[in-house]
Design a protein around this motif. Sequence first.
Motif, PDB file in Angstrom:
ATOM      1  N   TRP A  58     -37.383  -8.087 -16.630  1.00 38.01           N
ATOM      2  CA  TRP A  58     -37.572  -6.938 -17.220  1.00 38.01           C
ATOM      3  C   TRP A  58     -38.449  -7.007 -18.648  1.00 38.01           C
ATOM      4  O   TRP A  58     -39.060  -6.137 -19.121  1.00 38.01           O
ATOM      5  CB  TRP A  58     -36.080  -6.195 -17.954  1.00 38.01           C
ATOM      6  N   LEU A  59     -38.406  -8.211 -19.298  1.00 35.99           N
ATOM      7  CA  LEU A  59     -39.175  -8.324 -20.315  1.00 35.99           C
ATOM      8  C   LEU A  59     -40.593  -8.485 -20.031  1.00 35.99           C
ATOM      9  O   LEU A  59     -41.464  -8.142 -20.637  1.00 35.99           O
ATOM     10  CB  LEU A  59     -38.735  -9.439 -21.297  1.00 35.99           C
ATOM     11  N   ALA A  60     -40.933  -8.890 -18.719  1.00 38.33           N
ATOM     12  CA  ALA A  60     -42.028  -9.145 -18.323  1.00 38.33           C
ATOM     13  C   ALA A  60     -42.876  -7.818 -17.777  1.00 38.33           C
ATOM     14  O   ALA A  60     -43.848  -7.663 -18.224  1.00 38.33           O
ATOM     15  CB  ALA A  60     -42.216 -10.104 -17.087  1.00 38.33           C
ATOM     16  N   ILE A  61     -41.980  -6.961 -17.429  1.00 42.03           N
ATOM     17  CA  ILE A  61     -42.428  -5.645 -17.132  1.00 42.03           C
ATOM     18  C   ILE A  61     -42.920  -4.991 -18.420  1.00 42.03           C
ATOM     19  O   ILE A  61     -43.901  -4.138 -18.483  1.00 42.03           O
ATOM     20  CB  ILE A  61     -41.468  -4.706 -16.597  1.00 42.03           C
ATOM     21  N   ILE A  62     -42.067  -5.094 -19.458  1.00 43.35           N
ATOM     22  CA  ILE A  62     -42.206  -4.659 -20.682  1.00 43.35           C
ATOM     23  C   ILE A  62     -43.367  -4.955 -21.398  1.00 43.35           C
ATOM     24  O   ILE A  62     -44.541  -4.425 -21.845  1.00 43.35           O
ATOM     25  CB  ILE A  62     -41.276  -4.608 -21.920  1.00 43.35           C
ATOM     26  N   GLY A  63     -43.825  -6.396 -21.328  1.00 40.57           N
ATOM     27  CA  GLY A  63     -44.951  -6.893 -21.783  1.00 40.57           C
ATOM     28  C   GLY A  63     -46.197  -6.576 -21.098  1.00 40.57           C
ATOM     29  O   GLY A  63     -47.141  -6.462 -21.342  1.00 40.57           O
ATOM     30  N   GLY A  64     -46.047  -6.186 -19.714  1.00 42.35           N
ATOM     31  CA  GLY A  64     -46.921  -6.065 -18.949  1.00 42.35           C
ATOM     32  C   GLY A  64     -47.623  -4.482 -19.103  1.00 42.35           C
ATOM     33  O   GLY A  64     -48.852  -4.015 -19.336  1.00 42.35           O
ATOM     34  N   VAL A  65     -46.534  -3.715 -19.622  1.00 38.38           N
ATOM     35  CA  VAL A  65     -46.930  -2.375 -19.837  1.00 38.38           C
ATOM     36  C   VAL A  65     -47.585  -2.351 -21.329  1.00 38.38           C
ATOM     37  O   VAL A  65     -48.821  -1.576 -21.447  1.00 38.38           O
ATOM     38  CB  VAL A  65     -45.777  -1.273 -19.814  1.00 38.38           C
ATOM     39  N   ILE A  66     -47.364  -3.149 -22.217  1.00 34.93           N
ATOM     40  CA  ILE A  66     -47.630  -3.148 -23.590  1.00 34.93           C
ATOM     41  C   ILE A  66     -49.110  -3.754 -23.315  1.00 34.93           C
ATOM     42  O   ILE A  66     -49.797  -3.368 -24.165  1.00 34.93           O
ATOM     43  CB  ILE A  66     -46.649  -3.783 -24.757  1.00 34.93           C
ATOM     44  N   GLY A  67     -49.066  -4.744 -22.710  1.00 40.07           N
ATOM     45  CA  GLY A  67     -50.467  -5.574 -22.283  1.00 40.07           C
ATOM     46  C   GLY A  67     -51.538  -4.638 -21.817  1.00 40.07           C
ATOM     47  O   GLY A  67     -52.656  -4.573 -22.117  1.00 40.07           O
ATOM     48  N   ALA A  68     -51.022  -3.845 -20.840  1.00 42.61           N
ATOM     49  CA  ALA A  68     -52.231  -2.793 -20.290  1.00 42.61           C
ATOM     50  C   ALA A  68     -52.640  -1.927 -21.347  1.00 42.61           C
ATOM     51  O   ALA A  68     -53.852  -1.606 -21.512  1.00 42.61           O
ATOM     52  CB  ALA A  68     -51.429  -1.976 -19.203  1.00 42.61           C
ATOM     53  N   ILE A  69     -51.782  -1.302 -22.431  1.00 48.26           N
ATOM     54  CA  ILE A  69     -52.194  -0.525 -23.469  1.00 48.26           C
ATOM     55  C   ILE A  69     -53.053  -1.465 -24.385  1.00 48.26           C
ATOM     56  O   ILE A  69     -54.052  -0.931 -24.808  1.00 48.26           O
ATOM     57  CB  ILE A  69     -51.068  -0.097 -24.378  1.00 48.26           C
ATOM     58  N   ALA A  70     -52.825  -2.639 -24.673  1.00 47.59           N
ATOM     59  CA  ALA A  70     -53.641  -3.574 -25.527  1.00 47.59           C
ATOM     60  C   ALA A  70     -55.080  -3.714 -24.883  1.00 47.59           C
ATOM     61  O   ALA A  70     -56.053  -3.870 -25.590  1.00 47.59           O
ATOM     62  CB  ALA A  70     -52.904  -4.947 -25.794  1.00 47.59           C
ATOM     63  N   VAL A  71     -55.160  -3.919 -23.541  1.00 53.20           N
ATOM     64  CA  VAL A  71     -56.270  -4.208 -22.719  1.00 53.20           C
ATOM     65  C   VAL A  71     -57.120  -3.050 -22.785  1.00 53.20           C
ATOM     66  O   VAL A  71     -58.407  -2.859 -23.130  1.00 53.20           O
ATOM     67  CB  VAL A  71     -55.987  -4.896 -21.430  1.00 53.20           C
ATOM     68  N   CYS A  72     -56.707  -1.635 -22.716  1.00 52.64           N
ATOM     69  CA  CYS A  72     -57.211  -0.354 -22.718  1.00 52.64           C
ATOM     70  C   CYS A  72     -57.725  -0.313 -24.346  1.00 52.64           C
ATOM     71  O   CYS A  72     -58.848   0.175 -24.290  1.00 52.64           O
ATOM     72  CB  CYS A  72     -56.313   0.829 -22.332  1.00 52.64           C
ATOM     73  N   GLY A  73     -57.023  -0.590 -25.102  1.00 55.18           N
ATOM     74  CA  GLY A  73     -57.509  -0.431 -26.595  1.00 55.18           C
ATOM     75  C   GLY A  73     -58.841  -1.265 -26.695  1.00 55.18           C
ATOM     76  O   GLY A  73     -59.479  -0.971 -27.406  1.00 55.18           O
ATOM     77  N   LEU A  74     -58.590  -2.657 -26.362  1.00 57.48           N
ATOM     78  CA  LEU A  74     -59.589  -3.552 -26.365  1.00 57.48           C
ATOM     79  C   LEU A  74     -61.034  -3.279 -25.993  1.00 57.48           C
ATOM     80  O   LEU A  74     -62.240  -3.246 -26.294  1.00 57.48           O
ATOM     81  CB  LEU A  74     -59.256  -4.763 -26.032  1.00 57.48           C
ATOM     82  N   VAL A  75     -60.721  -2.632 -24.699  1.00 56.84           N
ATOM     83  CA  VAL A  75     -61.934  -2.153 -23.852  1.00 56.84           C
ATOM     84  C   VAL A  75     -62.497  -0.982 -24.544  1.00 56.84           C
ATOM     85  O   VAL A  75     -63.840  -0.651 -24.797  1.00 56.84           O
ATOM     86  CB  VAL A  75     -61.709  -1.864 -22.501  1.00 56.84           C
ATOM     87  N   PHE A  76     -62.035  -0.074 -24.941  1.00 58.20           N
ATOM     88  CA  PHE A  76     -62.395   1.473 -25.499  1.00 58.20           C
ATOM     89  C   PHE A  76     -62.331   1.638 -26.754  1.00 58.20           C
ATOM     90  O   PHE A  76     -62.340   2.639 -27.376  1.00 58.20           O
ATOM     91  CB  PHE A  76     -61.530   2.474 -24.752  1.00 58.20           C
ATOM     92  N   GLU A  77     -62.323   0.480 -27.724  1.00 57.43           N
ATOM     93  CA  GLU A  77     -62.205   0.657 -29.068  1.00 57.43           C
ATOM     94  C   GLU A  77     -63.590   1.014 -29.766  1.00 57.43           C
ATOM     95  O   GLU A  77     -63.429   1.541 -30.797  1.00 57.43           O
ATOM     96  CB  GLU A  77     -61.890  -0.833 -29.682  1.00 57.43           C
ATOM     97  N   TYR A  78     -64.694   0.951 -29.059  1.00 53.13           N
ATOM     98  CA  TYR A  78     -65.950   1.589 -29.715  1.00 53.13           C
ATOM     99  C   TYR A  78     -66.308   2.855 -29.151  1.00 53.13           C
ATOM    100  O   TYR A  78     -67.517   3.189 -29.274  1.00 53.13           O
ATOM    101  CB  TYR A  78     -66.996   0.463 -29.449  1.00 53.13           C
TER     102      TYR A  78
END
Length: 138
Positions: A111-131
């Motif tokens: 359950w914690l891995a799934i939560i981390g995966g969702v938050i990680g997807a948000i973090a990667v999208c933020g990293l890719v689209f920050e500019y």
Amino acid sequence: MKSETWIFAVCTVFLVLVTPAYWLVTDSSEHGGDWTGTSALTMTTLLTAMVTFYLGFQARRMDPRPEDRKDAEIADGAGELGFFPPYSWWPLWAALTLGVIVFALAMKAWWLAIIGGVIGAIAVCGLVFEYYRGEHAH
């Protein structure tokens, strides 16, 4: 690219010499040398050889850079070198979510891995689209 090719070529030659020496030094009486270390050194040798050949082929196909020419002046290398971001908080969040996922897998807390995966997807999208938005938008 020629200087990089030479660096990797020297590393490849070094590893070609070290790998059999390692095999001989770790040779025990019955079992032969250390298979793990010898395999790792062999794979490292092959990988550096692959990079050497790639850089060598690319150096032949492209025009020489100022670093590769003997007659180049310092001013030949002047100009814009690229875009370097001033700062970003997104790599921190991406690293923290990876830490949460690895911890969750080690503790078998799916359950914690799934939560981390969702938050990680948000973090990667933020990293890719920050500019694309905000203060540093292009």
